[in-house]
Write an enzyme that holds these catalytic residues in place. Structure first.
Site: not given
Length: 188
Positions: A72, A138, A165
């Protein structure tokens, strides 16, 4: 030759022992890599300069045996760090999980962090092994952002169907694809 080093870079609101990071650390160490999962400061309210400083302190000099796995917000953090390296100090590879390089609609609080650009063309020239992994469901980082990210990096794009995610709350405490990519590319 020194052992390959792997740095696992966590993202927003995370820390070194969240999600699949401990699992990846154990697996990569069993493969023969020296693994570090730095704790980036104030992950609830991240600041790019503070994160870059923490990485510089932890990673030090990058070389052809240095690998990064980012998750991320940790992806753009790792890439900005690599952009700061002097010519000839090139990493071996990057594996970016749920990465992005632009504002993320569900997370406007990260807009200030995303203001600093990175030089994708330089990374493409200097980092031989690149991959981007995304999940098609996601809800935090839309898969289209990760696809554009992979295109910027001229990197293979791996779209998994149902990993959210890549958080432990999504049921993801292991990520075998990352280990498979490392096994294929790391020279021991």
């Amino acid at each position: 030759m020194a052992s390959p080093r792997l740095f696992i870079i966590h993202g927003y609101t995370a820390g070194p022992h969240h999600h699949w990071f401990d699992w990846l650390k154990r697996e990569a160490e069993a493969l023969g890599l020296a693994v570090t999962v730095p704790a980036l400061p104030n992950s609830q309210h991240p600041e790019d300069k503070a994160w870059q400083s923490a990485l510089a302190e932890c990673v030090g000099e990058v070389n052809s045996q240095t690998w990064f796995v980012g998750h991320s917000l940790g992806c753009i953090t790792a890439l900005r760090y690599l952009n700061q390296q002097p010519a000839g100090k090139n990493a071996a590879g990057i594996i970016m999980v749920a990465g992005f390089s632009e504002s993320v609609p569900p997370l406007p609080e990260l807009d200030a962090f995303m203001c600093s650009p990175f030089d994708a063309s330089r990374l493409v020239q200097q980092v031989p092994h690149r991959a981007v992994i995304a999940s098609l469901n996601d809800e935090i980082v839309p898969p289209a952002l990760s696809l554009r990210f992979s295109q910027q990096l001229n990197a293979p794009f791996y779209a998994l169907p149902d990993c959210g995610h890549f958080l432990s709350r999504d049921g993801i405490t292991e990520l075998p694809l990352v280990m498979n990519l490392l096994r294929q590319s790391v020279t021991l």
